[in-house]
Scaffold this active site. Structure first.
Site, PDB file in Angstrom:
ATOM      1  N   LEU A  17       0.639  -1.346   0.124  1.00 38.49           N
ATOM      2  CA  LEU A  17      -0.128  -0.202  -0.174  1.00 38.49           C
ATOM      3  C   LEU A  17       0.861   1.183   0.310  1.00 38.49           C
ATOM      4  O   LEU A  17       0.426   2.403  -0.770  1.00 38.49           O
ATOM      5  CB  LEU A  17      -0.739   0.053   1.179  1.00 38.49           C
ATOM      6  CG  LEU A  17      -1.969  -1.005   1.339  1.00 38.49           C
ATOM      7  CD1 LEU A  17      -2.781  -0.859   2.755  1.00 38.49           C
ATOM      8  CD2 LEU A  17      -3.194  -0.254   0.104  1.00 38.49           C
ATOM      9  N   ASP A  36      11.609   3.050   3.508  1.00 38.25           N
ATOM     10  CA  ASP A  36      11.814   1.499   3.893  1.00 38.25           C
ATOM     11  C   ASP A  36      12.991   1.102   4.364  1.00 38.25           C
ATOM     12  O   ASP A  36      13.903   1.845   4.583  1.00 38.25           O
ATOM     13  CB  ASP A  36      11.389   0.666   2.547  1.00 38.25           C
ATOM     14  CG  ASP A  36      10.763  -0.873   2.769  1.00 38.25           C
ATOM     15  OD1 ASP A  36       9.588  -0.736   2.643  1.00 38.25           O
ATOM     16  OD2 ASP A  36      11.529  -1.713   3.091  1.00 38.25           O
ATOM     17  N   ASN A  89       2.623   5.422   6.888  1.00 32.44           N
ATOM     18  CA  ASN A  89       2.357   3.973   6.498  1.00 32.44           C
ATOM     19  C   ASN A  89       2.922   3.123   7.043  1.00 32.44           C
ATOM     20  O   ASN A  89       2.527   1.691   7.173  1.00 32.44           O
ATOM     21  CB  ASN A  89       2.173   3.972   5.034  1.00 32.44           C
ATOM     22  CG  ASN A  89       1.844   2.573   4.419  1.00 32.44           C
ATOM     23  OD1 ASN A  89       0.959   2.158   4.452  1.00 32.44           O
ATOM     24  ND2 ASN A  89       2.993   1.844   4.026  1.00 32.44           N
ATOM     25  N   TYR A 155      -1.269  -4.463  17.478  1.00 32.91           N
ATOM     26  CA  TYR A 155      -1.562  -3.747  16.004  1.00 32.91           C
ATOM     27  C   TYR A 155      -2.939  -2.946  16.397  1.00 32.91           C
ATOM     28  O   TYR A 155      -2.980  -1.854  15.922  1.00 32.91           O
ATOM     29  CB  TYR A 155      -1.958  -4.630  15.029  1.00 32.91           C
ATOM     30  CG  TYR A 155      -2.135  -4.150  13.510  1.00 32.91           C
ATOM     31  CD1 TYR A 155      -1.100  -3.577  12.956  1.00 32.91           C
ATOM     32  CD2 TYR A 155      -3.512  -4.526  13.304  1.00 32.91           C
ATOM     33  CE1 TYR A 155      -1.643  -3.079  11.652  1.00 32.91           C
ATOM     34  CE2 TYR A 155      -3.791  -3.807  11.930  1.00 32.91           C
ATOM     35  CZ  TYR A 155      -2.983  -3.256  11.282  1.00 32.91           C
ATOM     36  OH  TYR A 155      -3.286  -2.638   9.980  1.00 32.91           O
ATOM     37  N   LYS A 159      -3.323   1.173  16.088  1.00 27.41           N
ATOM     38  CA  LYS A 159      -4.090   1.720  15.111  1.00 27.41           C
ATOM     39  C   LYS A 159      -5.374   2.482  15.789  1.00 27.41           C
ATOM     40  O   LYS A 159      -5.753   3.620  15.169  1.00 27.41           O
ATOM     41  CB  LYS A 159      -4.658   0.743  14.155  1.00 27.41           C
ATOM     42  CG  LYS A 159      -3.664   0.017  13.327  1.00 27.41           C
ATOM     43  CD  LYS A 159      -2.911   1.100  12.439  1.00 27.41           C
ATOM     44  CE  LYS A 159      -1.979   0.501  11.285  1.00 27.41           C
ATOM     45  NZ  LYS A 159      -1.084   1.384  10.589  1.00 27.41           N
ATOM     46  N   THR A 189      -3.650  -7.315  -0.251  1.00 28.41           N
ATOM     47  CA  THR A 189      -2.343  -7.307  -0.099  1.00 28.41           C
ATOM     48  C   THR A 189      -1.793  -8.508   0.652  1.00 28.41           C
ATOM     49  O   THR A 189      -2.682  -9.611   0.754  1.00 28.41           O
ATOM     50  CB  THR A 189      -1.988  -6.131   1.054  1.00 28.41           C
ATOM     51  OG1 THR A 189      -2.492  -6.497   2.282  1.00 28.41           O
ATOM     52  CG2 THR A 189      -2.337  -5.010   0.697  1.00 28.41           C
TER      53      THR A 189
END
Length: 303
Positions: A17, A36, A89, A155, A159, A189
């Site tokens: 993404l 990255d 992201n 997670y 989030k 994904t």
């Protein structure tokens, strides 16, 4: 949508993404700082963007600490002269049920997702306020953060925190002309391909080149990475200057505005509530319509 003259940092944009976001912003004219932890992924992403006529620079760094955040914003200013957009992201997964999750499993995910969003947004906000021309912070959340998800304590918590930060920063940065929104994306994904109801359908679509079926694109709101990218371009643009403090879902054919938490039912007792009074009132009063929790299991139509 025209983003010429704007400069965007997209964390975790070497693949998936994040790469889709970076490519969409570049296609609209923005210069991109790709990030990255994998040098090869960064090099490939930069090459892809520049081969398509865009401008891009790469930073290999693990998001989380302040040094990486400063390096990303410094690169934007050094290479392209300014900073207008930040997309947070970058993320990792360490999925385990509560009783098997280690301290490191929890800390690693929170450090990248939540602390990484904080440190990058702070560094970006300082630069944008110094410039005095506003800006856009786009924070990537998840349905897991809105509803919870089995095996994703770390997670989901991170989030959910990201959406809370978006609401807070929208207030704090509004006078500086900086908008802050959370995006709740769903796309095909590597992660969603592991969902049993999705996997065979996605694999068939990839094998044959046929579009994903309507039940996925509409009912589940799941499509391609490209389906999500349009929202990123909109939120980075001048057209979104009045949109801030929102959690916006996107995926497949579905665009949605997530509700903010609010009181659903209220009752009053003169002098306050004892445990016995709560027990007597709960099931027929405030607790009569309890909220659901967890991401609903996908339902493929019957053949």
């Amino acid at each position: 949508m025209d983003l010429h003259g704007k400069v965007a940092v997209v964390t975790g944009s070497g693949r998936g993404l994040g790469l889709g976001y970076a490519q969409a912003l570049a296609a609209a004219g923005a210069a991109i700082v790709v990030n990255d932890v994998d040098q090869d992924a960064v090099d490939a992403a930069v090459a892809t963007i520049t081969a398509a006529g865009g401008r891009a620079a790469g930073v290999v760094a693990a998001v989380g600490g302040s040094a990486a955040a400063e390096e990303l914003m410094d690169t934007a200013v050094r290479e392209f002269g300014r900073l207008d957009v930040l997309v947070t992201n970058a993320g990792i997964l360490r999925d385990r049920v509560l009783w098997k999750m280690t301290d490191d499993d929890f800390d690693d995910v929170v450090r990248v997702h939540l602390r990484g969003t904080f440190t990058c947004a702070r560094a970006a906000a300082v630069r944008m306020r110094e410039q005095g021309t506003g800006g856009r912070l786009v924070l990537i959340s998840s349905p897991a953060g809105q509803r919870g998800n089995f095996g994703q304590t770390n997670y989901a918590a991170a989030k959910a925190g990201i959406v809370a930060m978006a609401r807070t920063w929208a207030m704090e940065l509004g006078r500086s002309g900086i908008t802050v929104n959370a995006v709740v994306p769903v796309a095909a994904t590597d992660m969603t391909k592991t969902v049993p109801a999705f996997a065979p359908v996605i694999e068939e679509a990839e094998r044959t080149g046929t579009p994903l079926p309507d039940w996925l694109r509409k009912d589940e709101g799941l499509g391609t990475v490209e389906d999500v990218a349009g929202l990123m371009t909109f939120l980075a643009s001048d057209a979104s200057e009045a949109v801030t403090g929102q959690a916006i879902g996107i995926g497949g054919d579905r665009l949605a505005l997530w509700a903010h938490p609010k009181e659903k039912a209220v009752a009053f007792a003169d002098g306050g509530w004892s445990a016995d009074a709560i027990a007597a009132q709960w099931h027929g009063g405030v607790g009569a319509g309890p909220e659901t929790y967890g991401i609903p299991a996908p339902q493929a139509p019957e053949a």
